[in-house]
Design an enzyme around this catalytic site. Sequence first.
Site, mmCIF file in Angstrom:
data_model
loop_
_atom_site.group_PDB
_atom_site.id
_atom_site.type_symbol
_atom_site.label_atom_id
_atom_site.label_comp_id
_atom_site.label_asym_id
_atom_site.label_seq_id
_atom_site.Cartn_x
_atom_site.Cartn_y
_atom_site.Cartn_z
ATOM 1 N N LYS A 1 -28.469 3.713 31.932
ATOM 2 C CA LYS A 1 -28.591 2.298 31.516
ATOM 3 C C LYS A 1 -30.048 1.935 31.230
ATOM 4 O O LYS A 1 -30.366 1.355 30.202
ATOM 5 C CB LYS A 1 -28.087 1.348 32.630
ATOM 6 C CG LYS A 1 -26.674 1.554 33.072
ATOM 7 C CD LYS A 1 -26.279 0.574 34.155
ATOM 8 C CE LYS A 1 -26.970 0.779 35.489
ATOM 9 N NZ LYS A 1 -26.668 2.062 36.144
ATOM 10 N N ARG B 1 -23.335 -7.297 39.189
ATOM 11 C CA ARG B 1 -22.761 -6.095 39.811
ATOM 12 C C ARG B 1 -21.570 -6.401 40.694
ATOM 13 O O ARG B 1 -20.985 -5.490 41.289
ATOM 14 C CB ARG B 1 -23.808 -5.427 40.689
ATOM 15 C CG ARG B 1 -24.401 -4.213 40.013
ATOM 16 C CD ARG B 1 -25.332 -3.576 40.962
ATOM 17 N NE ARG B 1 -26.560 -3.411 40.280
ATOM 18 C CZ ARG B 1 -27.217 -2.273 40.215
ATOM 19 N NH1 ARG B 1 -26.792 -1.223 40.850
ATOM 20 N NH2 ARG B 1 -28.324 -2.196 39.534
ATOM 21 N N ARG C 1 -34.789 12.710 38.227
ATOM 22 C CA ARG C 1 -35.460 11.518 37.692
ATOM 23 C C ARG C 1 -36.845 11.313 38.317
ATOM 24 O O ARG C 1 -37.045 11.479 39.507
ATOM 25 C CB ARG C 1 -34.636 10.256 37.956
ATOM 26 C CG ARG C 1 -35.417 9.006 37.538
ATOM 27 C CD ARG C 1 -34.576 7.773 37.423
ATOM 28 N NE ARG C 1 -33.860 7.478 38.641
ATOM 29 C CZ ARG C 1 -32.911 6.559 38.701
ATOM 30 N NH1 ARG C 1 -32.575 5.883 37.629
ATOM 31 N NH2 ARG C 1 -32.286 6.335 39.836
ATOM 32 N N ARG D 1 -37.681 8.023 43.225
ATOM 33 C CA ARG D 1 -37.159 6.881 43.973
ATOM 34 C C ARG D 1 -36.569 7.322 45.307
ATOM 35 O O ARG D 1 -35.955 8.375 45.403
ATOM 36 C CB ARG D 1 -36.081 6.174 43.126
ATOM 37 C CG ARG D 1 -36.684 5.174 42.182
ATOM 38 C CD ARG D 1 -35.716 4.605 41.197
ATOM 39 N NE ARG D 1 -34.430 4.205 41.721
ATOM 40 C CZ ARG D 1 -33.482 3.616 40.983
ATOM 41 N NH1 ARG D 1 -33.716 3.353 39.709
ATOM 42 N NH2 ARG D 1 -32.322 3.282 41.512
ATOM 43 N N ARG E 1 -24.211 5.206 46.678
ATOM 44 C CA ARG E 1 -24.382 4.327 45.507
ATOM 45 C C ARG E 1 -23.171 4.423 44.586
ATOM 46 O O ARG E 1 -22.711 3.416 44.050
ATOM 47 C CB ARG E 1 -25.665 4.708 44.753
ATOM 48 C CG ARG E 1 -26.919 4.234 45.481
ATOM 49 C CD ARG E 1 -28.168 4.895 44.958
ATOM 50 N NE ARG E 1 -28.486 4.564 43.591
ATOM 51 C CZ ARG E 1 -29.258 5.310 42.812
ATOM 52 N NH1 ARG E 1 -29.803 6.432 43.270
ATOM 53 N NH2 ARG E 1 -29.506 4.940 41.584
HETATM 54 P P1 AP5 Z 1 -31.607 6.023 34.067
HETATM 55 O O1 AP5 Z 1 -31.737 5.469 32.702
HETATM 56 O O2 AP5 Z 1 -32.701 5.781 35.052
HETATM 57 O O3 AP5 Z 1 -30.195 5.631 34.695
HETATM 58 P P2 AP5 Z 1 -29.641 4.233 35.219
HETATM 59 O O4 AP5 Z 1 -28.218 4.132 34.794
HETATM 60 O O5 AP5 Z 1 -30.556 3.115 34.820
HETATM 61 O O6 AP5 Z 1 -29.697 4.526 36.757
HETATM 62 P P3 AP5 Z 1 -30.209 3.705 38.024
HETATM 63 O O7 AP5 Z 1 -30.207 4.667 39.157
HETATM 64 O O8 AP5 Z 1 -31.502 2.982 37.738
HETATM 65 O O9 AP5 Z 1 -29.095 2.682 38.196
HETATM 66 P P4 AP5 Z 1 -28.748 1.951 39.486
HETATM 67 O O10 AP5 Z 1 -27.832 0.942 38.930
HETATM 68 O O11 AP5 Z 1 -28.205 2.746 40.574
HETATM 69 O O12 AP5 Z 1 -30.181 1.488 40.058
HETATM 70 P P5 AP5 Z 1 -30.947 0.093 40.004
HETATM 71 O O13 AP5 Z 1 -32.374 0.394 39.897
HETATM 72 O O14 AP5 Z 1 -30.346 -0.820 39.019
HETATM 73 O O15 AP5 Z 1 -31.378 7.609 33.905
HETATM 74 C C1 AP5 Z 1 -31.247 8.450 35.032
HETATM 75 C C2 AP5 Z 1 -31.978 9.782 34.761
HETATM 76 O O16 AP5 Z 1 -31.326 10.462 33.680
HETATM 77 C C3 AP5 Z 1 -33.435 9.618 34.306
HETATM 78 O O17 AP5 Z 1 -34.171 10.679 34.841
HETATM 79 C C4 AP5 Z 1 -33.372 9.743 32.778
HETATM 80 O O18 AP5 Z 1 -34.580 10.264 32.254
HETATM 81 C C5 AP5 Z 1 -32.220 10.723 32.597
HETATM 82 N N1 AP5 Z 1 -31.436 10.490 31.395
HETATM 83 C C6 AP5 Z 1 -31.024 9.279 30.918
HETATM 84 N N2 AP5 Z 1 -30.270 9.435 29.824
HETATM 85 C C7 AP5 Z 1 -30.205 10.789 29.608
HETATM 86 C C8 AP5 Z 1 -29.566 11.587 28.626
HETATM 87 N N3 AP5 Z 1 -28.827 11.043 27.649
HETATM 88 N N4 AP5 Z 1 -29.684 12.938 28.703
HETATM 89 C C9 AP5 Z 1 -30.397 13.509 29.695
HETATM 90 N N5 AP5 Z 1 -31.037 12.790 30.666
HETATM 91 C C10 AP5 Z 1 -30.943 11.450 30.618
HETATM 92 O O19 AP5 Z 1 -30.628 -0.476 41.444
HETATM 93 C C11 AP5 Z 1 -31.159 0.085 42.614
HETATM 94 C C12 AP5 Z 1 -30.683 -0.682 43.843
HETATM 95 O O20 AP5 Z 1 -31.125 -2.048 43.772
HETATM 96 C C13 AP5 Z 1 -29.159 -0.801 44.009
HETATM 97 O O21 AP5 Z 1 -28.617 0.335 44.627
HETATM 98 C C14 AP5 Z 1 -29.068 -2.052 44.886
HETATM 99 O O22 AP5 Z 1 -29.415 -1.792 46.233
HETATM 100 C C15 AP5 Z 1 -30.148 -2.941 44.310
HETATM 101 N N6 AP5 Z 1 -29.635 -3.785 43.213
HETATM 102 C C16 AP5 Z 1 -30.006 -3.737 41.904
HETATM 103 N N7 AP5 Z 1 -29.321 -4.646 41.193
HETATM 104 C C17 AP5 Z 1 -28.505 -5.285 42.057
HETATM 105 C C18 AP5 Z 1 -27.537 -6.305 41.914
HETATM 106 N N8 AP5 Z 1 -27.262 -6.865 40.729
HETATM 107 N N9 AP5 Z 1 -26.876 -6.713 43.023
HETATM 108 C C19 AP5 Z 1 -27.147 -6.187 44.230
HETATM 109 N N10 AP5 Z 1 -28.032 -5.201 44.444
HETATM 110 C C20 AP5 Z 1 -28.717 -4.752 43.359
#
Ligand code: AP5
Length: 218
Positions: free
Chosen positions: A15, A90, A129, A162, A173
Amino acid sequence: MVLRLVFLGPPGAGKGTIAQRLCEAHKLLQISTGELLREETGRGTELGNKVKAIMESGQYVEDEIVAELVENKLKELGEEKGFILDGFPRTIKQAGILEGILNKLGLKLNGAFDIEASDETIIERLSGRRSCGKCGKIYHLKNIPPKEEGKCDKCSSVLVQRNDDKPEVIKTRLETYREKTAPLVKYYEEKGLLKVIDANGKVNENIQNVETILGVIE
Ligand code: AP5
């Protein structure tokens, strides 16, 4: 048309990577609630200290806390600038809060993208990552490496792993996502906003698939 999008999808599906590129290309604001929360934990604010352990366990932060961060960002934005909400809403409750905020601001969503990838892809992506500790740009040790090892291409800061990218936390997660966020797919389908993207492919292919759909929206 001003693009106002929501990105759903399991952790590690890509994402943030897609959102960063689209925001650059279309001059949208990326509102990543994960990044906003990590900024708070990084600065050691009262809020950051409150949410740190929750994030590191793979659980979700309270709906109201995240919603307030999003509302503040959306208020700054004005009507002309589009945005991608990356990782918000979410929960069904957050989706209701978002509707209330957007109604108050006189804004409407025009798409909810469900960015999907297999568990195998997710685990491989999350375990490799790295992201910039300063500007947040996302890399992967093997798939999307920086030009210089350990350094951000954009701002030359150090790349970090991270705390929630450990195998046991990734498992939690994924479970949290399935229980609390997956129901939003149906929610946005019923509103006629859902677009599903198979993100198992290369980054450029994924971007192209999203762009094709955006071409229809625009
Ligand atoms: P990346 O683009 O980083 O993936 P992502 O889907 O953004 O993954 P996240 O882990 O950031 O999502 P998340 O929802 O768990 O975490 P968030 O920070 O929002 O890609 C992943 C890897 O793959 C990278 O290394 C990239 O280079 C590689 N890649 C990407 N595309 C590729 C491709 N096509 N081919 C090969 N490699 C590729 O949330 C973290 C925490 O915050 C949550 O767990 C929660 O505790 C809290 N939080 C955040 N938002 C909320 C909310 N709305 N409500 C409550 N708690 C929340």
